[in-house]
Motif scaffolding. Sequence first.
Motif, PDB file in Angstrom:
ATOM      1  N   ALA A  59       0.879  -1.107   0.071  1.00 46.37           N
ATOM      2  CA  ALA A  59      -0.118  -0.166   0.003  1.00 46.37           C
ATOM      3  C   ALA A  59       0.912   1.328   0.039  1.00 46.37           C
ATOM      4  N   ASP A  60       0.345   2.299  -0.725  1.00 41.02           N
ATOM      5  CA  ASP A  60       1.249   3.429  -0.872  1.00 41.02           C
ATOM      6  C   ASP A  60       0.764   4.349   0.138  1.00 41.02           C
ATOM      7  N   SER A  61      -0.367   4.071   0.745  1.00 47.08           N
ATOM      8  CA  SER A  61      -0.753   5.300   1.777  1.00 47.08           C
ATOM      9  C   SER A  61      -1.606   4.517   2.871  1.00 47.08           C
ATOM     10  N   PRO A  62      -1.793   5.041   4.038  1.00 48.46           N
ATOM     11  CA  PRO A  62      -2.585   4.365   5.057  1.00 48.46           C
ATOM     12  C   PRO A  62      -3.832   4.052   4.750  1.00 48.46           C
ATOM     13  N   ASP A  63      -4.431   5.156   3.704  1.00 49.64           N
ATOM     14  CA  ASP A  63      -5.847   4.871   3.366  1.00 49.64           C
ATOM     15  C   ASP A  63      -6.024   3.459   2.667  1.00 49.64           C
ATOM     16  N   LYS A  64      -4.952   3.398   1.544  1.00 50.54           N
ATOM     17  CA  LYS A  64      -5.024   1.912   0.799  1.00 50.54           C
ATOM     18  C   LYS A  64      -4.866   0.745   1.891  1.00 50.54           C
TER      19      LYS A  64
END
Lengths: 341, 321
Positions: free
Chosen positions: A88-93
């Motif tokens: 994942a490239d972000s906490p969101d993802k």
Amino acid sequence: MKTKSLLKYGLVAMAALMMVACDNSSGGTNSDASSSSASSSNTNTATKKFKIGVSIPAADHGWTAGVKYWADEEAKKHPEIDFDIQTADSPDKQISQLEAMATKKIDALVILATESAPVTPAAKKLKDQGIFIVNVDRGFTDASIADIFLAGDNKKFGTMSAEFMADKLKGKGNILVLEGIPCTVNTDRVDAAKAVFAKYPGIKILASQSGMWNQQKAYDVMQTMLTANKQVDAIWAQDDDMALGAERALKQAGRDKGVWMLGGAGMKDIVKRVKDNDPMFPADVTYPPSMIADGIKAAVETLESKSKDELKNFKHEDREIKIDLVTPANASDFYFENSVY
Amino acid sequence: MKKFIQQYGALIALIVLIIFNTIWQGHDFYAAENIRNILAQNSAKGMIAIGMTLVIIAGGIDLSVGSMVGLLSVLILLGLNKWNSMPAAYGIAIFGGILIGFFNGLLVSLGRIAPFVATLAGLGAFRSLAMAITNAGQVTTTNPNFENIANGGFPLPGLHTVSGDPLVIYWPILVFFGLGAIAAFILNRSVFGRRLIATGANEQASEYSGIKTNSVKLASYSLLGLMTGIAALCLTARYNSASSATQGLYYELDAIAAVVIGGTSLSGGRGRIGTTVIGVLILGLVDNMLTTKGIDSNWQGCVKGVIILLAVLLQRNSSRK
């Protein structure tokens, strides 16, 4: 319109080509450890004993690329387990990936968080479902969620490297500091290091700027820092990728004599230069990306050795990941020729 | 007075910034090496901004240039390593750039997809391709000649770096200004330039008066692609490496910011190349000033945002409804 349909078919053809390309793409830089070795859902899961989800940050710099490599390597060693490795490239993802894993009925989760705080609630949901959780490096804000926590001690990383630097400078000198991507890992390291430097009135931090743990960005920032600071004795670069960028800037400005630096993480090329007594790199601090392999190992061992009831009543365990100072004397122990990082 | 500010707003801002920095930083700022470094750090972005100006004047926009830089940088190095020949690197940069630009142009013109949407697709796709090809890693090269593209140049007589070497003006800096001059000539002195402006101002009217607006758009995107390719070549040589995840990241926004600061209207139909070049220099100066003064990098985006807003407010055309 003819042209329109032509364009449509052209796009479809391109998409098809891409599919083929995806199948054939082998890593440009890395060895053929590309494409997740994890068998996905299309394999016959009946033959597999357990399903383990692995959630790690996307490979946006050398260290995270190392994490991905070690995760794939470790997964290969356990053919009896069905792995689902997600980056994942972000906490969101990462949160949405965790939610997806929850629906796939995994038995255990091994997670290296992109950011501790935002992914904690998502991890708790999985925990509440009875999924066994191994947390690596970046701890949840609620420690009880993890069954096993492999702690990477970033504060110690900062303290250890800053103490080495202060000793070698004999408590006196001008230094530049490079910071990483703004997140807890960077904050822990930089604050701990600055706390050490603060004890030495003779050590002056001339400037502190972010190089985003990225070789190219560190080069740009260092180039600008160097023109503003004529007398630099040492650079606390925090990360081996950034150290390489900083070194390039020094060479470009013709000022690579008499300056030395400390990176960190134990990149193969840097460890080799420590081993060869390169004056630019008198030491390095390890922070091994292979910690993810230790986490996967711990999950597999626990699943295979414990009954369902034992897993439910598993008592929270903290295990420490050792951080070492690499010096010319012990560098051979930290040099792995085949590693991608 | 108001008209004067509208006309020369960007230039006035640049001069004010230069004076401010000279006072605030003193010799650190106007040291020849620092000025040279500012230009070197921003020349690749600048080339893209110049191409972007042409596309925006023609009524388009291209959000994919940053990802394009990432993809082309990776391909340039892979090609260079595979064939071990410099012409291969040049070829991939130039033809690869034109090809991707042409593809964007096709989507916008024949495909009739809104420029914002068509290039938004590229923004995601090109970056993802770069990362897929390299397994999200870094590519480096051992070719000893490659970095001379960015670190070669000619020494300026009488000027020296801090360490006492003669000061070299790097090739990309000259290419940046050269491309600026060529683009300005195309825009102001050629038939194609007039068609570009007409297409951006009123596409329908231009079509009725016999201008093939589709071809004009195709050409503008291809030109931007070419400049992006050259920029990718210079940038990759500067770093002697390419990180698939971060090379060229957010360059589309920096390029658009430079165009806007230069007073070019995003609705198309009018704009200037010279002021875009000034816009690039303003952004570069701000970056440099914040870094040398040790301002926390978390604040830098804020300062940039304020500058963009100020530039737009100063140059707002009061006669437009």
